[in-house]
Design a protein around this motif. Sequence first.
Motif, PDB file in Angstrom:
ATOM      1  N   ARG A  61       0.920  -1.306  -0.041  1.00  0.00           N
ATOM      2  CA  ARG A  61       0.174  -0.110   0.021  1.00  0.00           C
ATOM      3  C   ARG A  61       0.851   1.367   0.093  1.00  0.00           C
ATOM      4  N   ASP A  62       1.796   1.118   0.906  1.00  0.00           N
ATOM      5  CA  ASP A  62       2.642   2.403   0.814  1.00  0.00           C
ATOM      6  C   ASP A  62       4.205   1.885   0.824  1.00  0.00           C
ATOM      7  N   PRO A  63       5.163   2.066  -0.364  1.00  0.00           N
ATOM      8  CA  PRO A  63       6.450   1.693  -0.324  1.00  0.00           C
ATOM      9  C   PRO A  63       7.442   2.102   0.384  1.00  0.00           C
ATOM     10  N   ARG A  64       7.320   3.038   1.246  1.00  0.00           N
ATOM     11  CA  ARG A  64       8.060   3.877   2.081  1.00  0.00           C
ATOM     12  C   ARG A  64       8.741   2.866   3.276  1.00  0.00           C
ATOM     13  N   VAL A  65       9.843   2.620   3.573  1.00  0.00           N
ATOM     14  CA  VAL A  65      10.643   1.601   4.533  1.00  0.00           C
ATOM     15  C   VAL A  65      11.669   2.395   5.159  1.00  0.00           C
ATOM     16  N   HIS A  66      11.852   2.052   6.530  1.00  0.00           N
ATOM     17  CA  HIS A  66      13.039   2.425   7.166  1.00  0.00           C
ATOM     18  C   HIS A  66      13.374   1.420   8.040  1.00  0.00           C
ATOM     19  N   LEU A  67      15.000   1.323   7.585  1.00  0.00           N
ATOM     20  CA  LEU A  67      15.583   0.145   8.451  1.00  0.00           C
ATOM     21  C   LEU A  67      16.579   0.914   9.299  1.00  0.00           C
ATOM     22  N   VAL A  79      22.923   2.693  12.262  1.00  0.00           N
ATOM     23  CA  VAL A  79      23.003   3.074  10.944  1.00  0.00           C
ATOM     24  C   VAL A  79      21.367   3.161  10.619  1.00  0.00           C
ATOM     25  N   GLN A  80      20.580   4.140   9.699  1.00  0.00           N
ATOM     26  CA  GLN A  80      19.527   4.375   9.384  1.00  0.00           C
ATOM     27  C   GLN A  80      19.296   4.481   8.252  1.00  0.00           C
ATOM     28  N   ILE A  81      18.599   3.688   7.639  1.00  0.00           N
ATOM     29  CA  ILE A  81      18.311   3.888   6.188  1.00  0.00           C
ATOM     30  C   ILE A  81      16.698   4.136   5.606  1.00  0.00           C
ATOM     31  N   SER A  82      16.599   4.936   4.824  1.00  0.00           N
ATOM     32  CA  SER A  82      15.291   5.176   4.286  1.00  0.00           C
ATOM     33  C   SER A  82      15.204   4.872   2.998  1.00  0.00           C
ATOM     34  N   GLY A  83      14.255   4.133   2.571  1.00  0.00           N
ATOM     35  CA  GLY A  83      14.001   3.684   1.177  1.00  0.00           C
ATOM     36  C   GLY A  83      12.686   3.608   0.702  1.00  0.00           C
ATOM     37  N   VAL A  84      12.457   2.751  -0.627  1.00  0.00           N
ATOM     38  CA  VAL A  84      11.288   2.452  -0.989  1.00  0.00           C
ATOM     39  C   VAL A  84      11.285   1.092  -1.744  1.00  0.00           C
ATOM     40  N   VAL A  85      10.389   0.481  -1.717  1.00  0.00           N
ATOM     41  CA  VAL A  85      10.236  -0.992  -2.286  1.00  0.00           C
ATOM     42  C   VAL A  85      10.511  -0.772  -3.572  1.00  0.00           C
ATOM     43  N   ALA A  86      11.606  -1.477  -4.487  1.00  0.00           N
ATOM     44  CA  ALA A  86      11.857  -1.392  -5.906  1.00  0.00           C
ATOM     45  C   ALA A  86      11.240  -2.479  -6.570  1.00  0.00           C
ATOM     46  N   ARG A  87      10.881  -3.562  -5.865  1.00  0.00           N
ATOM     47  CA  ARG A  87      10.209  -4.917  -6.370  1.00  0.00           C
ATOM     48  C   ARG A  87       9.788  -5.827  -5.243  1.00  0.00           C
ATOM     49  N   PHE A  88       8.844  -6.835  -5.574  1.00  0.00           N
ATOM     50  CA  PHE A  88       8.656  -7.864  -4.858  1.00  0.00           C
ATOM     51  C   PHE A  88       9.059  -9.126  -5.471  1.00  0.00           C
ATOM     52  N   ASN A  89       9.772  -9.980  -4.969  1.00  0.00           N
ATOM     53  CA  ASN A  89      10.261 -11.285  -5.760  1.00  0.00           C
ATOM     54  C   ASN A  89       9.188 -12.264  -4.871  1.00  0.00           C
ATOM     55  N   ILE A 124      12.619  -6.219  -2.228  1.00  0.00           N
ATOM     56  CA  ILE A 124      13.780  -5.724  -2.356  1.00  0.00           C
ATOM     57  C   ILE A 124      13.601  -4.148  -2.311  1.00  0.00           C
ATOM     58  N   VAL A 125      14.510  -3.244  -1.546  1.00  0.00           N
ATOM     59  CA  VAL A 125      14.444  -1.961  -1.137  1.00  0.00           C
ATOM     60  C   VAL A 125      15.744  -1.139  -1.758  1.00  0.00           C
ATOM     61  N   ARG A 126      15.412   0.068  -2.442  1.00  0.00           N
ATOM     62  CA  ARG A 126      16.267   0.911  -3.118  1.00  0.00           C
ATOM     63  C   ARG A 126      16.328   2.008  -2.032  1.00  0.00           C
ATOM     64  N   PRO A 127      17.646   2.480  -1.367  1.00  0.00           N
ATOM     65  CA  PRO A 127      18.055   3.112  -0.278  1.00  0.00           C
ATOM     66  C   PRO A 127      18.030   4.486  -1.023  1.00  0.00           C
ATOM     67  N   VAL A 128      17.289   5.508  -0.243  1.00  0.00           N
ATOM     68  CA  VAL A 128      17.290   6.799  -0.610  1.00  0.00           C
ATOM     69  C   VAL A 128      17.807   7.634   0.366  1.00  0.00           C
ATOM     70  N   ARG A 129      18.242   7.335   1.566  1.00  0.00           N
ATOM     71  CA  ARG A 129      18.927   8.261   2.568  1.00  0.00           C
ATOM     72  C   ARG A 129      19.705   7.102   3.446  1.00  0.00           C
ATOM     73  N   VAL A 130      20.892   7.236   3.792  1.00  0.00           N
ATOM     74  CA  VAL A 130      21.794   6.486   4.483  1.00  0.00           C
ATOM     75  C   VAL A 130      22.256   7.360   5.712  1.00  0.00           C
ATOM     76  N   ARG A 131      22.198   6.950   6.900  1.00  0.00           N
ATOM     77  CA  ARG A 131      23.058   7.747   7.851  1.00  0.00           C
ATOM     78  C   ARG A 131      23.689   6.771   8.647  1.00  0.00           C
ATOM     79  N   HIS A 132      24.911   7.070   9.145  1.00  0.00           N
ATOM     80  CA  HIS A 132      25.648   6.473  10.070  1.00  0.00           C
ATOM     81  C   HIS A 132      26.112   7.285  11.181  1.00  0.00           C
ATOM     82  N   ILE A 133      25.514   7.155  12.181  1.00  0.00           N
ATOM     83  CA  ILE A 133      25.686   8.104  13.344  1.00  0.00           C
ATOM     84  C   ILE A 133      26.586   7.208  14.427  1.00  0.00           C
ATOM     85  N   VAL A 134      27.380   7.805  15.028  1.00  0.00           N
ATOM     86  CA  VAL A 134      28.350   7.386  16.111  1.00  0.00           C
ATOM     87  C   VAL A 134      28.301   8.379  17.196  1.00  0.00           C
TER      88      VAL A 134
END
Length: 148
Positions: A61-67, A79-89, A124-134
């Motif tokens: 319904r909403d392809p946005r995903v955050h890891l 590590v924080q990754i925002s992305g969108v679903v590219a496809r479902f296999n 399968i997720v296409r990352p849009v934003r990647v943050r590595h915080i220490v």
Amino acid sequence: MTATFDEAVRARLQAPSIRYVGTVFADGAPRVSPMRVDLEGEGELTFNTSVGRVEEENLRRDPRVHLSHADATDPFARVQISGVVARFNEGEEAHDRMDRPAREYLGSERFEWIVPGEQRVAVIVRPVRVRHIVGVERFRPGGSVPAL
């Protein structure tokens, strides 16, 4: 726009570990699930679920995903990754993808807990934003320090 992974983030993603996958319910509320997330090729991520599970329904319904992932020895290294679903296999390919985590986590060649009739889905997720915080995260540019 697709984000890329630097060597430190790539190493963290390649290590067997559980990540937290956030999706969005229809009413806008967040949902977070612990999952095994793997690199897919050079720039995408993948995780496995089943048809009819909450994360699968939310993502169709909403392809946005955050890891999100915190280091086991230092939870402020994350590590924080925002992305969108590219496809479902789906189908046999999705079922076969369950075998790798079974080997890593369970010492079994095959994932043996498939429910009869269960239809696995590799997301399968296409990352849009990647943050590595220490350490302690800095305030956003233009943000203010809260008054004490």
